[in-house]
Design an enzyme around this catalytic site. Structure first.
Site, PDB file in Angstrom:
ATOM      1  N   GLU A 221       0.960  -1.290   0.191  1.00 54.66           N
ATOM      2  CA  GLU A 221       0.035  -0.113   0.166  1.00 54.66           C
ATOM      3  C   GLU A 221       0.795   1.218   0.075  1.00 54.66           C
ATOM      4  O   GLU A 221       1.822   1.331   0.803  1.00 54.66           O
ATOM      5  CB  GLU A 221      -0.839   0.058   1.182  1.00 54.66           C
ATOM      6  CG  GLU A 221      -2.081  -0.811   1.199  1.00 54.66           C
ATOM      7  CD  GLU A 221      -2.888  -0.555   2.597  1.00 54.66           C
ATOM      8  OE1 GLU A 221      -3.098   0.601   2.909  1.00 54.66           O
ATOM      9  OE2 GLU A 221      -3.306  -1.487   3.001  1.00 54.66           O
TER      10      GLU A 221
ATOM     11  N   GLU B  82     -13.645   5.879  -1.278  1.00 52.13           N
ATOM     12  CA  GLU B  82     -14.742   4.978  -0.764  1.00 52.13           C
ATOM     13  C   GLU B  82     -15.475   5.761   0.525  1.00 52.13           C
ATOM     14  O   GLU B  82     -15.023   6.258   1.536  1.00 52.13           O
ATOM     15  CB  GLU B  82     -13.835   4.006  -0.023  1.00 52.13           C
ATOM     16  CG  GLU B  82     -13.202   3.022  -1.143  1.00 52.13           C
ATOM     17  CD  GLU B  82     -12.361   1.881  -0.389  1.00 52.13           C
ATOM     18  OE1 GLU B  82     -12.825   1.131   0.219  1.00 52.13           O
ATOM     19  OE2 GLU B  82     -11.110   1.954  -0.410  1.00 52.13           O
TER      20      GLU B  82
ATOM     21  N   LYS C 163     -15.687   4.955   4.497  1.00 48.90           N
ATOM     22  CA  LYS C 163     -14.682   4.676   5.484  1.00 48.90           C
ATOM     23  C   LYS C 163     -14.840   5.762   6.505  1.00 48.90           C
ATOM     24  O   LYS C 163     -15.382   6.926   6.308  1.00 48.90           O
ATOM     25  CB  LYS C 163     -13.388   4.820   4.641  1.00 48.90           C
ATOM     26  CG  LYS C 163     -13.281   3.497   3.572  1.00 48.90           C
ATOM     27  CD  LYS C 163     -11.887   3.824   3.125  1.00 48.90           C
ATOM     28  CE  LYS C 163     -10.718   3.082   4.352  1.00 48.90           C
ATOM     29  NZ  LYS C 163      -9.250   3.073   3.673  1.00 48.90           N
TER      30      LYS C 163
ATOM     31  N   GLU D 257      -9.477   9.683   4.340  1.00 50.33           N
ATOM     32  CA  GLU D 257      -9.811   8.370   4.344  1.00 50.33           C
ATOM     33  C   GLU D 257     -10.484   7.853   3.332  1.00 50.33           C
ATOM     34  O   GLU D 257     -10.503   6.840   2.651  1.00 50.33           O
ATOM     35  CB  GLU D 257     -10.290   7.592   5.700  1.00 50.33           C
ATOM     36  CG  GLU D 257      -9.016   7.489   6.819  1.00 50.33           C
ATOM     37  CD  GLU D 257      -8.043   6.343   6.459  1.00 50.33           C
ATOM     38  OE1 GLU D 257      -8.190   5.617   5.840  1.00 50.33           O
ATOM     39  OE2 GLU D 257      -6.730   6.724   6.648  1.00 50.33           O
TER      40      GLU D 257
END
Length: 479
Positions: free
Chosen positions: A264, A318, A321, A327
């Site tokens: 990541e 997203e 989240k 985030e």
């Protein structure tokens, strides 16, 4: 930087792209799905293919995703969630069953290349003892199926597992993790011919230390570089410095033969008021320059002959989240599949942007030039304090954890010490929470404690007690 240095830097990038393809690494992407507005997996596969993405990592083993990826020529890394580690560790029949349910129906039509057993497990002391036994059982179950030669078993490790990382050559793992977890895991990886997965986020380091870390250095833009005082290596990016700290930590334990995949890394295109550095231009610069760095070949100063293999985080923004604004804004694409910013994601696309400069959009970052020097920033300091609305019981429980398993420095709040007064649960909890938060590099998840704590941007007021901040050599594993 002088014009001559800048000119040579640009020539290096251009000719590296054209001439070093034989030694280029790989770019993959993390396909997270914590959202209620994402396209169906079949459409996602077409999106990956149309952008030349040949490797993808998911955070579970969702059947609809694995089915959609069948016969796509896209390699897949799947994940066994942390919540299953204890079951996987205690009984091999569990990993047998998990593979029969989640891997056997799809492989080899779906090119599953690795299984990530858990994710950043060392962050949770309660889960850590289960990791290596679970990995061993997973591998034994793969052997039963004759899959072990083609499907690797590993587990992503956060950089918080490092004790030191600055200078990079001093990289080392936390002493309390080495014997019970790190060495057994590395021995397993060595014996099975697998690789270490490492999650690296220069954004977090820059966000927390804008006064000491150059934005150009964090974004892989032209800069003067940072010299490792121990061996003389000069680093042109924080990403490479972080990665070499991992290599140095492996070398220190005599595991120099283990390869590393960056499972990541990324940069958010939007953030909250205190998330300094988050923004669409910086995200485009970081990811665009990193893709170029990976695909033009060559390794790091400590491992110059190792190809860089990197999974960007993440495919989509997203919306479900939790945590700070950032985030929900790491995506390369919006849920409608439009690009958040336009960068090449494959060698073909990269070569295309280099050979057709007049067709580039402003958002592309073929060669990111340094911005006007605005001087060092004094922003970025944050602290973690108690949330009084959580209640006495939750505060006490969180305080006990911080001062116990969490390893916070709670000596100053003992009776007779400088931070004992005011002698209240809220004051003591705030000090302990902040000690833990600073120790853990101000990662957002380390100031939660089940809802018992909050991040603040104003120094907590206690004239007799100085709250610690992450400065100087306290930032070692971030630099």
């Amino acid at each position: 930087m002088s014009l001559l240095k800048l000119f040579l830097f640009c020539l290096f990038l251009i000719f590296g792209t054209l001439c070093s393809a034989h030694n280029h690494g790989s770019i993959g992407v993390n396909y997270g799905r914590i959202a209620d507005n994402l396209p169906p997996p079949s459409q996602v596969v077409e999106l990956l293919k149309s952008n030349g993405i040949t490797r993808v990592k998911i955070f579970d083993a969702e059947s609809s995703v694995l089915s959609a990826l069948a016969n796509s020529n896209i390699s897949v890394t799947v994940c066994m969630p942390n919540g299953l580690l204890s079951s996987a560790a205690n009984d091999q029949s569990f990993t047998d069953s998990w593979l029969n349910s989640n891997i056997v129906p799809f492989y080899p039509q779906t090119m599953i290349e690795a299984i990530a057993v858990g994710n950043e497990v060392f962050v949770d002391p309660q889960s850590t003892p289960y990791l290596v036994p679970a990995m061993k059982n997973m591998y034994a179950s793969l052997q039963k199926l004759n899959f072990s030669a083609d499907i690797k078993v590993s587990s992503p490790v956060a950089l918080s597992a490092l004790q030191n990382s600055y200078p990079p050559s001093s990289g080392s793992f936390k002493s309390e993790l080495i014997e019970p977890a790190i060495k057994p895991m590395l021995t397993f990886l060595q014996q099975t011919g697998s690789y270490l997965m490492a999650n690296s986020y220069p954004f977090f380091a820059y966000e927390a230390n804008t006064d000491t870390i150059s934005l150009d250095y964090a974004l892989l833009r032209p800069n003067e570089g940072v010299k490792d005082s121990a061996n003389g290596n000069v680093y042109m990016s924080l990403f490479e410095a972080q990665l070499d700290a991992v290599f140095a930590a492996l070398d220190a334990l005599n595991f120099s033969d283990i390869k590393v995949v960056v499972s990541e890394t990324g940069w958010p295109s939007a953030g909250g008021d205190t998330e300094f550095g988050a923004g669409i231009d910086n995200a485009a610069a970081y990811n665009g320059n990193l893709v170029r760095r990976v695909l033009t070949g060559g390794g790091t100063p400590l491992r110059p002959n190792d190809k860089l293999n990197v999974f960007l985080f993440a495919l989509f923004n997203e919306n479900q989240k939790g945590g700070p604004v950032s985030e929900r804004n790491y995506g390369l694409f919006y849920p409608d599949t439009k690009k958040v910013y336009d960068i090449p994601l494959s060698l073909d696309a990269l070569n295309g942007t280099m050979s057709n400069p007049t067709n580039r959009s402003k958002a592309k970052v073929p060669i990111a030039l340094p911005p006007v020097n605005q001087g060092p920033s004094t922003k970025g300091q944050t602290w973690c304090v108690a949330n009084v609305q959580a209640g006495q019981e939750k505060l006490q429980s969180a305080l006990d954890y911080a001062c116990g398993e969490g390893g916070a420095d709670c000596r100053p709040i003992q009776s007779g010490e400088r931070c004992f007064h005011p002698d209240t649960l809220e004051a003591h909890a705030s000090y302990a929470f902040n000690s833990y938060y600073q120790k853990m590099s101000r990662a957002s998840w380390t100031c939660y404690f089940g809802g018992a704590a909050n991040v603040v941007t104003q120094l907590p007021s206690n004239l007799k007690c100085e709250y610690p901040t992450m400065t100087g050599r306290k930032m070692l594993h971030l630099m």
